[in-house]
Scaffold this motif. Structure first.
Motif, PDB file in Angstrom:
ATOM      1  N   ASP A 268       0.826  -1.201   0.000  1.00 52.96           N
ATOM      2  CA  ASP A 268       0.000   0.000   0.000  1.00 52.96           C
ATOM      3  C   ASP A 268       0.864   1.255   0.000  1.00 52.96           C
ATOM      4  O   ASP A 268       1.994   1.256   0.497  1.00 52.96           O
ATOM      5  CB  ASP A 268      -0.903   0.021   1.237  1.00 52.96           C
ATOM      6  CG  ASP A 268      -1.838  -1.175   1.280  1.00 52.96           C
ATOM      7  OD1 ASP A 268      -2.797  -1.193   0.495  1.00 52.96           O
ATOM      8  OD2 ASP A 268      -1.593  -2.090   2.092  1.00 52.96           O
ATOM      9  N   ARG A 269       0.289   2.318  -0.530  1.00 47.52           N
ATOM     10  CA  ARG A 269       0.956   3.605  -0.497  1.00 47.52           C
ATOM     11  C   ARG A 269       0.724   4.271   0.849  1.00 47.52           C
ATOM     12  O   ARG A 269      -0.392   4.244   1.373  1.00 47.52           O
ATOM     13  CB  ARG A 269       0.432   4.500  -1.619  1.00 47.52           C
ATOM     14  CG  ARG A 269       0.746   3.985  -3.014  1.00 47.52           C
ATOM     15  CD  ARG A 269       0.207   4.915  -4.079  1.00 47.52           C
ATOM     16  NE  ARG A 269       0.524   4.448  -5.419  1.00 47.52           N
ATOM     17  CZ  ARG A 269       0.146   5.056  -6.538  1.00 47.52           C
ATOM     18  NH1 ARG A 269      -0.603   6.173  -6.448  1.00 47.52           N
ATOM     19  NH2 ARG A 269       0.495   4.582  -7.708  1.00 47.52           N
ATOM     20  N   PRO A 270       1.754   4.889   1.416  1.00 52.41           N
ATOM     21  CA  PRO A 270       1.597   5.505   2.740  1.00 52.41           C
ATOM     22  C   PRO A 270       0.448   6.505   2.772  1.00 52.41           C
ATOM     23  O   PRO A 270       0.315   7.369   1.909  1.00 52.41           O
ATOM     24  CB  PRO A 270       2.949   6.208   2.956  1.00 52.41           C
ATOM     25  CG  PRO A 270       3.913   5.430   2.127  1.00 52.41           C
ATOM     26  CD  PRO A 270       3.135   4.996   0.904  1.00 52.41           C
ATOM     27  N   GLY A 271      -0.427   6.332   3.771  1.00 52.12           N
ATOM     28  CA  GLY A 271      -1.493   7.292   3.997  1.00 52.12           C
ATOM     29  C   GLY A 271      -2.640   7.234   3.022  1.00 52.12           C
ATOM     30  O   GLY A 271      -3.481   8.136   3.016  1.00 52.12           O
ATOM     31  N   GLU A 272      -2.712   6.177   2.188  1.00 48.15           N
ATOM     32  CA  GLU A 272      -3.785   6.084   1.201  1.00 48.15           C
ATOM     33  C   GLU A 272      -4.568   4.789   1.395  1.00 48.15           C
ATOM     34  O   GLU A 272      -3.998   3.737   1.667  1.00 48.15           O
ATOM     35  CB  GLU A 272      -3.219   6.116  -0.226  1.00 48.15           C
ATOM     36  CG  GLU A 272      -2.554   7.420  -0.605  1.00 48.15           C
ATOM     37  CD  GLU A 272      -2.106   7.411  -2.054  1.00 48.15           C
ATOM     38  OE1 GLU A 272      -2.587   6.551  -2.817  1.00 48.15           O
ATOM     39  OE2 GLU A 272      -1.278   8.269  -2.409  1.00 48.15           O
ATOM     40  N   TYR A 273      -5.885   4.886   1.226  1.00 44.49           N
ATOM     41  CA  TYR A 273      -6.693   3.672   1.217  1.00 44.49           C
ATOM     42  C   TYR A 273      -6.428   2.898  -0.076  1.00 44.49           C
ATOM     43  O   TYR A 273      -6.129   3.490  -1.114  1.00 44.49           O
ATOM     44  CB  TYR A 273      -8.182   4.022   1.292  1.00 44.49           C
ATOM     45  CG  TYR A 273      -8.624   4.596   2.607  1.00 44.49           C
ATOM     46  CD1 TYR A 273      -8.683   3.797   3.754  1.00 44.49           C
ATOM     47  CD2 TYR A 273      -8.999   5.934   2.712  1.00 44.49           C
ATOM     48  CE1 TYR A 273      -9.113   4.325   4.963  1.00 44.49           C
ATOM     49  CE2 TYR A 273      -9.429   6.471   3.925  1.00 44.49           C
ATOM     50  CZ  TYR A 273      -9.472   5.657   5.047  1.00 44.49           C
ATOM     51  OH  TYR A 273      -9.884   6.171   6.246  1.00 44.49           O
ATOM     52  N   PRO A 274      -6.561   1.568  -0.030  1.00 44.12           N
ATOM     53  CA  PRO A 274      -6.449   0.810  -1.276  1.00 44.12           C
ATOM     54  C   PRO A 274      -7.600   1.150  -2.212  1.00 44.12           C
ATOM     55  O   PRO A 274      -8.630   1.664  -1.785  1.00 44.12           O
ATOM     56  CB  PRO A 274      -6.537  -0.652  -0.803  1.00 44.12           C
ATOM     57  CG  PRO A 274      -7.343  -0.574   0.456  1.00 44.12           C
ATOM     58  CD  PRO A 274      -6.918   0.711   1.116  1.00 44.12           C
TER      59      PRO A 274
END
Length: 433
Positions: free
Chosen positions: A8-14
């Protein structure tokens, strides 16, 4: 590698259907500098948010630290099923803990479902509790066992909410010829999982909780007072609650030895329109009897949300391919359906599939390892930890008395050994054993 950042990307919802349909919630600032609290909660999923809400309502100063966003982990990615009982059935619990304790575990599980429903209503959360979870059996012997167990719950536990289904009944319900029978549990239900987490966060903040997102905890000094350290700040607190589940990492080795992260996957089709009624004739959720469980329900806009497949490494496989295969085993008529979303998430299991409640230190409590049964039990776990910190620890200690042995092989070998075991059970599923 840290599972918090592996997929996952930091601070982002999938890019999930849940994230695309989530309710509004303003981002919370990252922790900077040093702050003081009565309780520091690590993790803003169901466990942590429920604990924070119940503690704040009792007058405690609570700070919640979340590495990404509210409901980022399994709380915002799961199948949304609010199931009855514990993860093990009452027959096993009676064998493990005795009949009196088994009844208490059943009563707490009933309270857990009621807690979810009551919190949604009390705080006007942006989600709906839809009643009904069906259990679909692949084999005739499973149908017999399921119906016998329903009778035991009625006779010994006074639970009258189970509706037995024969082959015709299950086929009429789910529009598939794959299953031999089953039941509907009308006392269970399903929710939009991420919106339930967002509702908990809104309620907690309204009660006075201070919440920090993008605040990855790297170190905990038990103290006292405890010191919880992130990249840009620290929290000094009298008590710490670990609510990290599959994303615990190396924060607490004694818990990590008993709680294993695994990955599970869901896809969402295009809206099915009139075809939706052929997939599910009633607005219930479904789970089947495979060891690697298939589970599904319809979204409110008529999509099939289908979960299936597991992996045990650091990274996710091809999600559409992984989940589409079991979906078409159940619903071959959906071979032409477009897949609009596919996502994965990390949950946590234990050797016994019973949750792991632990006193890590005199001022540190942990609850995790819900083994796919976490929407209700994690919410109750937060309430039980809040009770324990207030000096009413009887129910927390009862849950902590459930056996959660260490995984064999230690930190180095537990994953390879788990893969071998899961591969065997997956083979049994394929062979129909």
């Amino acid at each position: 590698m840290d599972l918090l950042f592996a997929n996952d990307r930091p601070g982002e919802y999938p890019a999930s259907f849940y994230a695309a349909t989530r309710a509004d919630l303003l981002a919370f600032p990252a922790l900077e500098g040093e702050v003081r609290a009565d309780v520091c909660v690590i993790g803003a999923g169901y466990t942590g948010l429920s604990a924070a809400l119940h503690l704040a309502q009792a007058g405690y100063r609570v700070v919640v630290l979340e590495a990404h966003r509210v409901g980022f982990g399994a709380s915002g990615r799961n199948g949304g099923q609010v199931g009855s009982g514990q993860r093990l059935d009452q027959i096993e619990l009676e064998r493990i803990a005795g009949r009196d304790a088994a009844h208490r575990y059943w009563d707490m599980a009933e309270e857990a479902k009621a807690l979810v429903r009551d919190l949604i209503t009390e705080h006007a959360m942006p989600c709906t509790f839809h009643p009904g979870v069906a259990h679909a059996c692949w084999h005739d012997r499973e149908v017999r066992d399921t119906h016998a167990y329903a009778e035991k719950l009625r006779r010994d536990y006074g639970y009258e909410a189970l509706e037995p289904l024969d082959r015709a009944g299950i086929r009429s319900l789910i529009g598939s010829t794959a299953y031999k029978g089953g039941e509907i549990d009308w006392g269970a239900g399903h929710v939009h999982p991420l919106n339930f987490a967002i509702g908990l966060a809104r309620a907690a903040v309204a009660a006075g909780v201070v919440l920090h997102e993008n605040s990855h905890v790297t170190t905990i000094d038990h103290g006292p007072p405890a010191t919880v350290i992130t990249a840009k700040g620290r929290v000094k607190a009298d008590h710490v609650i670990l609510a990290c589940n599959g994303y615990l990492g190396g924060l607490e080795p004694s818990v990590a030895a008993r709680v294993m992260p695994i990955n599970n996957f869901i896809l969402a089709t295009e809206p099915l329109g009139d075809r939706a009624a052929e997939i599910l004739s009633k607005p219930v959720a479904v789970a089947d009897t495979k060891f690697v469980v298939n589970y599904w329900r319809l979204s409110e806009d008529g999509r099939l949300l289908f979960g299936g497949g597991e992996s045990y490494g650091w990274t996710f496989p091809d999600l559409v391919r992984t989940v589409r295969k079991p979906m078409l085993e159940v619903y071959p008529q959906l071979a032409d359906a477009r897949i609009d979303y596919a996502w994965g998430g990390t949950l946590a299991i234990t050797m016994t599939r019973l949750p792991c409640f632990a006193r890590v230190a005199a001022n540190v409590l942990s609850a995790s390892g819900y083994s796919g049964h976490g929407v209700a039990m994690a919410t109750l776990a937060g309430k039980l930890m809040a009770e324990a910190l207030r000096g009413q620890a009887e129910r927390f200690d009862l849950m902590a008395a459930l056996p959660t042995p260490r995984f064999p092989g230690g930190a180095a070998l537990r994953w390879p050994l788990l893969v071998l075991a899961m591969t065997w059970f997956s083979l049994r599923d394929r062979l129909g054993v």
